[in-house]
Design a protein around this motif. Structure first.
Motif, PDB file in Angstrom:
ATOM      1  N   GLU A  39       0.781  -0.961  -0.647  1.00 61.87           N
ATOM      2  CA  GLU A  39      -0.155  -0.028  -0.171  1.00 61.87           C
ATOM      3  C   GLU A  39       0.785   1.005  -0.379  1.00 61.87           C
ATOM      4  O   GLU A  39       0.650   2.132  -0.823  1.00 61.87           O
ATOM      5  N   GLU A  83      -8.191   7.336  -3.663  1.00 64.50           N
ATOM      6  CA  GLU A  83      -9.219   6.008  -2.931  1.00 64.50           C
ATOM      7  C   GLU A  83      -8.241   4.984  -3.181  1.00 64.50           C
ATOM      8  O   GLU A  83      -8.504   4.298  -4.099  1.00 64.50           O
ATOM      9  N   ARG A  85      -8.939   1.895  -1.857  1.00 59.54           N
ATOM     10  CA  ARG A  85     -10.025   0.816  -1.631  1.00 59.54           C
ATOM     11  C   ARG A  85      -9.673  -1.084  -0.518  1.00 59.54           C
ATOM     12  O   ARG A  85     -10.850  -1.287   0.579  1.00 59.54           O
ATOM     13  N   ARG A  86      -8.622  -1.328  -0.846  1.00 58.33           N
ATOM     14  CA  ARG A  86      -8.118  -2.568   0.370  1.00 58.33           C
ATOM     15  C   ARG A  86      -7.030  -2.618  -0.304  1.00 58.33           C
ATOM     16  O   ARG A  86      -5.628  -2.385  -1.253  1.00 58.33           O
ATOM     17  N   GLU A  98      -6.200  -2.980  -4.369  1.00 57.07           N
ATOM     18  CA  GLU A  98      -7.355  -1.927  -5.250  1.00 57.07           C
ATOM     19  C   GLU A  98      -7.416  -0.439  -5.000  1.00 57.07           C
ATOM     20  O   GLU A  98      -7.229   0.385  -3.507  1.00 57.07           O
ATOM     21  N   PHE A  99      -7.720   0.029  -5.786  1.00 57.48           N
ATOM     22  CA  PHE A  99      -7.792   2.063  -5.571  1.00 57.48           C
ATOM     23  C   PHE A  99      -8.500   2.452  -6.525  1.00 57.48           C
ATOM     24  O   PHE A  99      -8.495   1.899  -7.852  1.00 57.48           O
ATOM     25  N   VAL A 100      -9.102   3.581  -6.474  1.00 56.50           N
ATOM     26  CA  VAL A 100      -9.587   4.084  -7.507  1.00 56.50           C
ATOM     27  C   VAL A 100      -8.578   5.873  -7.443  1.00 56.50           C
ATOM     28  O   VAL A 100      -8.752   6.262  -6.360  1.00 56.50           O
ATOM     29  N   ARG A 111     -11.595   8.338 -13.768  1.00 58.95           N
ATOM     30  CA  ARG A 111     -11.193   7.405 -12.945  1.00 58.95           C
ATOM     31  C   ARG A 111     -10.678   5.958 -13.252  1.00 58.95           C
ATOM     32  O   ARG A 111     -11.235   5.845 -14.544  1.00 58.95           O
ATOM     33  N   HIS A 113      -9.945   2.466 -11.986  1.00 60.03           N
ATOM     34  CA  HIS A 113      -9.886   1.559 -10.604  1.00 60.03           C
ATOM     35  C   HIS A 113      -8.932   0.107 -11.136  1.00 60.03           C
ATOM     36  O   HIS A 113      -9.402  -0.434 -12.369  1.00 60.03           O
TER      37      HIS A 113
END
Length: 133
Positions: A39, A83, A85-86, A98-100, A111, A113
């Motif tokens: 991350e 962002e 997400r996980r 996982e990101f955006v 975007r 994703h």
């Protein structure tokens, strides 16, 4: 390349820390100072895209999937936010994030994703590839 933010500026990755206390230390640190997990590496890579740090992006891309070059950024591209997400650590040396990431180009919002794969080799995390949503 953009001018790097001041050490007291907010980090582009959106974690709520100063650039120096967040991604800046990975961007300008010595080789032994590496992002501690997938991350943190993903966030530092987002910040590197914002700041157009192509050498850093290539150095943190796994050699098996790394392109020869990244090419020039789109003129007028503006990164707007990230962002996460996980973050899933699969084992000691494999993880997914996982990101955006939001951007704007030519007045149009975009975007990105992605579910990115990361691997750790000899204590160092690398971006491998990603699956777009």
């Amino acid at each position: 390349m953009h001018k790097l933010p001041s050490t007291a500026s907010p980090c582009p990755c959106g974690r709520g820390r100063t650039y120096a206390a967040c991604c800046g230390r990975w961007h300008s640190g010595p080789l032994h100072l590496q992002a501690p997990d997938a991350e943190a590496l993903m966030r530092s890579r987002y910040s590197a895209f914002v700041l157009q740090l192509q050498d850093y992006l290539l150095a943190t891309w796994h050699p098996d999937t790394r392109p020869a070059s990244l090419g020039a950024d789109e003129p007028g591209l503006k990164w707007l936010g990230l962002e996460v997400r996980r973050h899933e650590r699969q084992d000691d040396d494999h993880a997914r994030v996982e990101f955006v990431a939001r951007s704007k180009l030519g007045g149009r919002a975009h975007r990105l994703h992605e579910l990115s794969r990361f691997v750790r080799e000899q204590g160092r995390w690398f971006y491998v590839d990603g699956e777009l949503y």
